[in-house]
Design a protein around this motif. Structure first.
Motif, short mmCIF file in Angstrom:
data_model
loop_
_atom_site.label_atom_id
_atom_site.label_comp_id
_atom_site.label_asym_id
_atom_site.label_seq_id
_atom_site.Cartn_x
_atom_site.Cartn_y
_atom_site.Cartn_z
N LYS A 47 0.84 -1.19 0.00
CA LYS A 47 0.00 0.00 0.00
C LYS A 47 0.88 1.25 0.00
N LEU A 48 0.35 2.33 -0.56
CA LEU A 48 1.03 3.62 -0.53
C LEU A 48 0.27 4.57 0.39
N GLU A 49 1.02 5.27 1.22
CA GLU A 49 0.43 6.28 2.11
C GLU A 49 1.18 7.60 1.91
N ILE A 50 0.45 8.62 1.53
CA ILE A 50 1.07 9.94 1.38
C ILE A 50 1.12 10.58 2.77
N ILE A 51 2.28 10.57 3.38
CA ILE A 51 2.39 11.05 4.75
C ILE A 51 2.72 12.54 4.81
N GLN A 52 3.08 13.12 3.67
CA GLN A 52 3.23 14.57 3.59
C GLN A 52 2.62 15.04 2.28
N PRO A 74 6.17 16.39 -1.44
CA PRO A 74 5.38 15.18 -1.21
C PRO A 74 6.26 14.02 -0.76
N ILE A 75 5.80 13.30 0.25
CA ILE A 75 6.52 12.14 0.77
C ILE A 75 5.54 10.98 0.86
N ILE A 76 5.90 9.86 0.26
CA ILE A 76 5.03 8.68 0.22
C ILE A 76 5.73 7.53 0.95
N LYS A 77 5.00 6.88 1.83
CA LYS A 77 5.54 5.73 2.55
C LYS A 77 4.99 4.44 1.96
N LEU A 78 5.87 3.46 1.80
CA LEU A 78 5.50 2.16 1.25
C LEU A 78 5.22 1.20 2.40
N HIS A 79 4.03 0.63 2.41
CA HIS A 79 3.63 -0.35 3.42
C HIS A 79 3.57 -1.74 2.80
N GLY A 80 3.75 -2.76 3.64
CA GLY A 80 3.63 -4.14 3.19
C GLY A 80 4.90 -4.74 2.64
N VAL A 81 6.03 -4.04 2.81
CA VAL A 81 7.33 -4.51 2.33
C VAL A 81 8.34 -4.36 3.45
N ASN A 155 11.45 7.69 14.84
CA ASN A 155 12.61 6.81 14.71
C ASN A 155 12.24 5.40 14.24
N ASN A 156 11.10 5.30 13.52
CA ASN A 156 10.70 4.02 12.96
C ASN A 156 11.23 3.91 11.53
N PRO A 157 11.90 2.81 11.19
CA PRO A 157 12.41 2.65 9.82
C PRO A 157 11.30 2.39 8.83
N GLY A 158 11.52 2.82 7.60
CA GLY A 158 10.55 2.59 6.55
C GLY A 158 11.13 2.93 5.19
N ILE A 159 10.37 2.59 4.15
CA ILE A 159 10.75 2.93 2.78
C ILE A 159 9.94 4.15 2.36
N PHE A 160 10.63 5.21 1.98
CA PHE A 160 9.98 6.47 1.67
C PHE A 160 10.40 6.96 0.28
N PHE A 161 9.45 7.54 -0.43
CA PHE A 161 9.69 8.17 -1.73
C PHE A 161 9.50 9.67 -1.55
N ILE A 162 10.55 10.44 -1.83
CA ILE A 162 10.54 11.87 -1.54
C ILE A 162 10.71 12.65 -2.83
N TYR A 163 9.71 13.47 -3.17
CA TYR A 163 9.76 14.31 -4.38
C TYR A 163 10.07 15.74 -3.96
#
Length: 238
Positions: A47-52, A74-81, A155-163
């Motif tokens: 799933k994708l979550e736009i957190i910003q 815009p910052i998108i967090k990747l869930h499920g991976v 301080n939780n790790p995650g995969i983020f896509f930052i534009y």
């Protein structure tokens, strides 16, 4: 010579000029936007979550010096991976109308941005950038983004896509569409495995622009981890 085999089923695109990367990108976006989501059982938890969310920006010009990035970025967090598996994923950004019905990334007023010339007997196409390519672009900046393994403000790790450098050449109300793909699976007619639309944001004319928004805590957090994010003030003063 760059090749982008994901642009069309049984067809690959090769660009043969100084703008080959942009041409391949334009071809890929143009094609993939037409494809419906296709999610395997393995990918059903992704799933994708736009957190910003983007809020506003000023109309930008053609020159890099007149680039006016969307604020906040815009910052998108990747869930499920698993956070350690950021490598295989790539994201495409495109500009849409506020009602999500029209892709506004390019304008047709300057003609088609690229020309496809079939190569006889090979089932492939050469891609050539037209004279109106740069003039046809409405969404400027880096449209392709790779996921980064970062820690959020908790301080939780995650995969983020930052534009961090998207800009828009036309005033009005828009949304951004983010489409996620697996790089190693991008062959033939490959649809996205997840899609997310941003909230509506406004692009102002220079006279109406209210100014850059305050830098968010999330942007500060990622900037401290080495992400190149434009700040309203120097990082040392935060």
């Amino acid at each position: 010579m760059n090749q982008f085999s994901a642009a069309s089923e049984m067809k690959s695109f090769s660009a043969q000029n100084d703008h080959d990367s942009s041409a391949c990108l334009a071809a890929a976006i143009e094609y993939h936007e037409r494809l419906p989501l296709h999610i395997t059982d393995e990918e059903s938890t992704i799933k994708l979550e736009i957190i910003q969310e983007p809020q506003q920006t000023r109309v930008c010009g053609f020159q890099l010096a007149d680039r006016r990035p969307i604020h906040p970025p815009p910052i998108i967090k990747l869930h499920g991976v698993d956070p350690s598996e950021a490598g295989p994923f790539i994201m495409f950004a495109s500009l849409y109308s506020a009602d999500r019905q029209s892709n506004m990334s390019f304008t047709s007023k300057s003609g088609s941005p690229v020309i496809y010339t079939p190569i006889q007997g090979e089932g492939t196409f050469n891609v050539a950038v037209t004279d109106g390519y740069s003039k046809s672009m409405i969404l400027m900046g880096q449209l392709i983004c790779l996921g980064e393994l970062l820690n959020d403000t908790e301080n939780n790790p995650g995969i983020f896509f930052i534009y961090n450098d998207l800009a828009v050449r036309s005033s009005g109300l828009f949304r951004l569409k983010f489409a996620l793909y697996k790089m190693h699976a991008m062959r033939g007619s490959t649809p996205p495995i997840a899609v997310a639309f941003s909230s509506v944001f406004q692009v102002y004319s220079p006279k109406e622009f209210p100014g850059v928004t305050e830098t968010t805590e999330l942007s500060k957090c990622f900037a401290r981890q080495g992400v190149n994010i434009r700040m309203k003030y120097a990082l040392d003063s935060l």
